[in-house]
Design a protein around this motif. Structure first.
Motif, PDB file in Angstrom:
ATOM      1  N   ASP A  69     -26.734 -14.287  11.903  1.00  0.00           N
ATOM      2  CA  ASP A  69     -27.425 -13.418  12.835  1.00  0.00           C
ATOM      3  C   ASP A  69     -27.016 -11.994  12.499  1.00  0.00           C
ATOM      4  OD1 ASP A  69     -28.086 -13.961  16.376  1.00  0.00           O
ATOM      5  OD2 ASP A  69     -28.983 -12.590  14.931  1.00  0.00           O
ATOM      6  N   LYS A  70     -27.465 -11.077  13.314  1.00  0.00           N
ATOM      7  CA  LYS A  70     -27.053  -9.685  13.162  1.00  0.00           C
ATOM      8  C   LYS A  70     -26.325  -9.264  14.431  1.00  0.00           C
ATOM      9  CE  LYS A  70     -29.006  -8.921   9.139  1.00  0.00           C
ATOM     10  NZ  LYS A  70     -28.231  -8.551   7.927  1.00  0.00           N
ATOM     11  N   ILE A  71     -25.330  -8.418  14.266  1.00  0.00           N
ATOM     12  CA  ILE A  71     -24.541  -7.991  15.409  1.00  0.00           C
ATOM     13  C   ILE A  71     -24.098  -6.551  15.195  1.00  0.00           C
ATOM     14  CG2 ILE A  71     -22.388  -8.873  14.403  1.00  0.00           C
ATOM     15  CD1 ILE A  71     -21.481  -9.597  17.223  1.00  0.00           C
ATOM     16  N   HIS A  72     -24.133  -5.766  16.251  1.00  0.00           N
ATOM     17  CA  HIS A  72     -23.652  -4.391  16.185  1.00  0.00           C
ATOM     18  C   HIS A  72     -22.193  -4.339  16.618  1.00  0.00           C
ATOM     19  CE1 HIS A  72     -27.910  -3.174  15.914  1.00  0.00           C
ATOM     20  NE2 HIS A  72     -27.427  -2.070  15.383  1.00  0.00           N
ATOM     21  N   TYR A  73     -21.439  -3.530  15.890  1.00  0.00           N
ATOM     22  CA  TYR A  73     -20.018  -3.368  16.197  1.00  0.00           C
ATOM     23  C   TYR A  73     -19.637  -1.937  15.857  1.00  0.00           C
ATOM     24  CZ  TYR A  73     -14.943  -3.915  15.744  1.00  0.00           C
ATOM     25  OH  TYR A  73     -13.589  -3.768  15.850  1.00  0.00           O
ATOM     26  N   GLY A  75     -21.253   0.669  16.477  1.00  0.00           N
ATOM     27  CA  GLY A  75     -22.436   1.397  16.042  1.00  0.00           C
ATOM     28  C   GLY A  75     -23.002   0.991  14.703  1.00  0.00           C
ATOM     29  N   LYS A  76     -22.355   0.053  14.028  1.00  0.00           N
ATOM     30  CA  LYS A  76     -22.804  -0.380  12.710  1.00  0.00           C
ATOM     31  C   LYS A  76     -23.347  -1.802  12.791  1.00  0.00           C
ATOM     32  CE  LYS A  76     -21.063  -1.324   8.032  1.00  0.00           C
ATOM     33  NZ  LYS A  76     -19.858  -1.328   7.149  1.00  0.00           N
ATOM     34  N   LEU A  77     -24.402  -2.077  12.022  1.00  0.00           N
ATOM     35  CA  LEU A  77     -25.012  -3.399  12.011  1.00  0.00           C
ATOM     36  C   LEU A  77     -24.331  -4.286  10.974  1.00  0.00           C
ATOM     37  CD1 LEU A  77     -27.282  -5.158  13.201  1.00  0.00           C
ATOM     38  CD2 LEU A  77     -28.746  -4.374  11.328  1.00  0.00           C
ATOM     39  N   TYR A  78     -23.857  -5.438  11.417  1.00  0.00           N
ATOM     40  CA  TYR A  78     -23.176  -6.399  10.552  1.00  0.00           C
ATOM     41  C   TYR A  78     -23.953  -7.712  10.500  1.00  0.00           C
ATOM     42  CZ  TYR A  78     -18.874  -3.564  10.734  1.00  0.00           C
ATOM     43  OH  TYR A  78     -17.951  -2.563  10.620  1.00  0.00           O
ATOM     44  N   SER A  79     -23.803  -8.427   9.388  1.00  0.00           N
ATOM     45  CA  SER A  79     -24.247  -9.815   9.332  1.00  0.00           C
ATOM     46  C   SER A  79     -23.196 -10.655  10.049  1.00  0.00           C
ATOM     47  CB  SER A  79     -24.387 -10.290   7.883  1.00  0.00           C
ATOM     48  OG  SER A  79     -25.437  -9.619   7.230  1.00  0.00           O
ATOM     49  N   LEU A  80     -23.652 -11.504  10.956  1.00  0.00           N
ATOM     50  CA  LEU A  80     -22.738 -12.375  11.690  1.00  0.00           C
ATOM     51  C   LEU A  80     -22.817 -13.770  11.089  1.00  0.00           C
ATOM     52  CD1 LEU A  80     -20.851 -12.982  14.100  1.00  0.00           C
ATOM     53  CD2 LEU A  80     -22.897 -13.449  15.451  1.00  0.00           C
ATOM     54  N   ASN A  81     -21.705 -14.233  10.543  1.00  0.00           N
ATOM     55  CA  ASN A  81     -21.647 -15.536   9.906  1.00  0.00           C
ATOM     56  C   ASN A  81     -20.742 -16.457  10.711  1.00  0.00           C
ATOM     57  OD1 ASN A  81     -23.170 -14.605   7.565  1.00  0.00           O
ATOM     58  ND2 ASN A  81     -21.323 -13.470   7.038  1.00  0.00           N
ATOM     59  N   ILE A  82     -21.293 -17.562  11.166  1.00  0.00           N
ATOM     60  CA  ILE A  82     -20.547 -18.525  11.963  1.00  0.00           C
ATOM     61  C   ILE A  82     -20.248 -19.737  11.086  1.00  0.00           C
ATOM     62  CG2 ILE A  82     -20.562 -19.965  14.031  1.00  0.00           C
ATOM     63  CD1 ILE A  82     -22.604 -17.963  15.200  1.00  0.00           C
ATOM     64  N   ILE A  83     -18.967 -20.016  10.942  1.00  0.00           N
ATOM     65  CA  ILE A  83     -18.518 -21.004   9.972  1.00  0.00           C
ATOM     66  C   ILE A  83     -17.669 -22.060  10.665  1.00  0.00           C
ATOM     67  CG2 ILE A  83     -17.256 -21.330   7.807  1.00  0.00           C
ATOM     68  CD1 ILE A  83     -17.765 -18.171   7.465  1.00  0.00           C
ATOM     69  N   SER A 164     -16.995  -2.291  30.280  1.00  0.00           N
ATOM     70  CA  SER A 164     -17.764  -3.452  29.837  1.00  0.00           C
ATOM     71  C   SER A 164     -17.477  -3.701  28.370  1.00  0.00           C
ATOM     72  CB  SER A 164     -19.260  -3.199  30.034  1.00  0.00           C
ATOM     73  OG  SER A 164     -20.028  -4.215  29.424  1.00  0.00           O
ATOM     74  N   THR A 165     -17.196  -4.934  28.026  1.00  0.00           N
ATOM     75  CA  THR A 165     -16.840  -5.237  26.637  1.00  0.00           C
ATOM     76  C   THR A 165     -17.989  -4.937  25.671  1.00  0.00           C
ATOM     77  OG1 THR A 165     -17.434  -7.555  27.087  1.00  0.00           O
ATOM     78  CG2 THR A 165     -15.100  -6.987  27.174  1.00  0.00           C
ATOM     79  N   ARG A 166     -19.227  -4.921  26.162  1.00  0.00           N
ATOM     80  CA  ARG A 166     -20.358  -4.640  25.271  1.00  0.00           C
ATOM     81  C   ARG A 166     -20.311  -3.216  24.733  1.00  0.00           C
ATOM     82  NH1 ARG A 166     -25.524  -2.853  28.208  1.00  0.00           N
ATOM     83  NH2 ARG A 166     -24.816  -2.126  30.228  1.00  0.00           N
ATOM     84  N   LEU A 167     -19.477  -2.357  25.332  1.00  0.00           N
ATOM     85  CA  LEU A 167     -19.319  -1.000  24.823  1.00  0.00           C
ATOM     86  C   LEU A 167     -18.839  -0.990  23.380  1.00  0.00           C
ATOM     87  CD1 LEU A 167     -17.644   1.439  27.391  1.00  0.00           C
ATOM     88  CD2 LEU A 167     -19.716   1.804  26.043  1.00  0.00           C
ATOM     89  N   ALA A 168     -18.110  -2.045  22.985  1.00  0.00           N
ATOM     90  CA  ALA A 168     -17.582  -2.113  21.620  1.00  0.00           C
ATOM     91  C   ALA A 168     -18.695  -2.208  20.585  1.00  0.00           C
ATOM     92  CB  ALA A 168     -16.637  -3.296  21.476  1.00  0.00           C
ATOM     93  N   LYS A 169     -19.917  -2.478  21.016  1.00  0.00           N
ATOM     94  CA  LYS A 169     -21.044  -2.499  20.089  1.00  0.00           C
ATOM     95  C   LYS A 169     -21.430  -1.093  19.630  1.00  0.00           C
ATOM     96  CE  LYS A 169     -23.264  -6.517  22.267  1.00  0.00           C
ATOM     97  NZ  LYS A 169     -24.525  -7.012  22.855  1.00  0.00           N
ATOM     98  N   TYR A 218     -29.547  -2.961  21.767  1.00  0.00           N
ATOM     99  CA  TYR A 218     -28.886  -3.869  20.853  1.00  0.00           C
ATOM    100  C   TYR A 218     -29.110  -5.322  21.283  1.00  0.00           C
ATOM    101  CZ  TYR A 218     -26.232  -0.036  18.689  1.00  0.00           C
ATOM    102  OH  TYR A 218     -25.867   1.094  18.001  1.00  0.00           O
ATOM    103  N   ASN A 219     -28.963  -6.214  20.340  1.00  0.00           N
ATOM    104  CA  ASN A 219     -29.092  -7.642  20.618  1.00  0.00           C
ATOM    105  C   ASN A 219     -28.079  -8.047  21.681  1.00  0.00           C
ATOM    106  OD1 ASN A 219     -29.283 -10.407  20.589  1.00  0.00           O
ATOM    107  ND2 ASN A 219     -29.157 -10.625  18.372  1.00  0.00           N
ATOM    108  N   GLU A 220     -28.543  -8.684  22.741  1.00  0.00           N
ATOM    109  CA  GLU A 220     -27.646  -9.083  23.838  1.00  0.00           C
ATOM    110  C   GLU A 220     -27.152 -10.512  23.692  1.00  0.00           C
ATOM    111  OE1 GLU A 220     -26.364  -7.268  26.165  1.00  0.00           O
ATOM    112  OE2 GLU A 220     -27.445  -5.436  25.635  1.00  0.00           O
TER     113      GLU A 220
END
Length: 222
Positions: A69-73, A75-83, A164-169, A218-220
């Motif tokens: 998936d994609k995730i913001h962290y 302010g930057k967009l990262y690929s999110l890989n779940i393993i 709010s923890t979502r601020l870290a995005k 951002y993606n919620e």
């Protein structure tokens, strides 16, 4: 890209070498096995890795959307890989966030933990200087909650600020603008004219930064 035969099945494998990595990562991307490694891997080593993770690979080979998936962290967009893994760990790389989890249910908790730690680090680095600007001489306790309806909240009598923890995005400037806002509430509890004058003396471009923040979507999912 190479083909590796395991259990009479040919797997497409892409090997990416990154010396900055400390570990070897295996994930599924668009129906292909992607291995990110700091060292050269032999065919046999790659084959052994596929055998070890065979059930996981077969489970998700045709479901890339579930593990990428994609995730913001910050302010930057990262690929999110779940393993799938025997332990729960999370790593932030150059352009990827790799989540090793025992189950999909634990993924959200790991990401939430990353957000909390990130905000805690920002507070540790910047709060003392911000308190000085607001002449705050008492101890302030910061709390972090998975809140969707607000970015920050101040309980002035309890001397508590909730973020709010979502601020870290978001980019650092947005995180700091929220901390400044909440600190101003120790003097003015409401959002009257004096509140914003007091706040903007210490954060001159506050209003423009807040307008920018309100426009960001951002993606919620996480």
């Amino acid at each position: 890209m190479i083909l590796v035969n395991v259990n009479s099945i040919n797997f497409k494998v892409e090997v990416i070498y990154r010396r900055s990595n400390r570990k070897i990562y295996l994930r599924i991307k668009n129906g292909m096995i992607v291995i990110t490694t700091p060292i050269q891997l032999s065919y046999d080593k790659i084959s052994d890795m596929i055998k070890k993770n065979f059930n996981y690979i077969m489970k998700y080979m045709n479901q890339p959307a579930e593990i990428e998936d994609k995730i913001h962290y910050l302010g930057k967009l990262y690929s999110l890989n779940i393993i799938e893994s025997t332990s729960d760990e999370i790593y932030v790389l150059d352009d990827e966030i790799n989540v090793y989890s025992k189950s999909l249910e634990s993924v959200g908790k790991l990401i939430e933990g990353l957000y909390k730690n990130t905000l805690s680090n920002v507070v540790e680095r910047y709060a003392k200087d911000i308190f000085t600007q607001f002449n705050i001489s008492f101890d302030v306790k910061f709390q972090y909650k998975n809140a969707k309806g607000y970015y920050g909240e101040c309980f002035s009598k309890k001397r508590v600020i909730v973020l709010s923890t979502r601020l870290a995005k978001y980019d650092l400037k947005y995180i700091l603008s929220v901390i400044y806002h909440e600190c101003a509430h120790f003097k003015y509890q409401n959002h009257q004219k004096e509140f914003y004058e007091y706040l903007e003396e210490r954060y001159p471009n506050y209003r423009s930064v807040q307008r920018e923040l309100r426009k960001i979507r951002y993606n919620e999912k996480y």
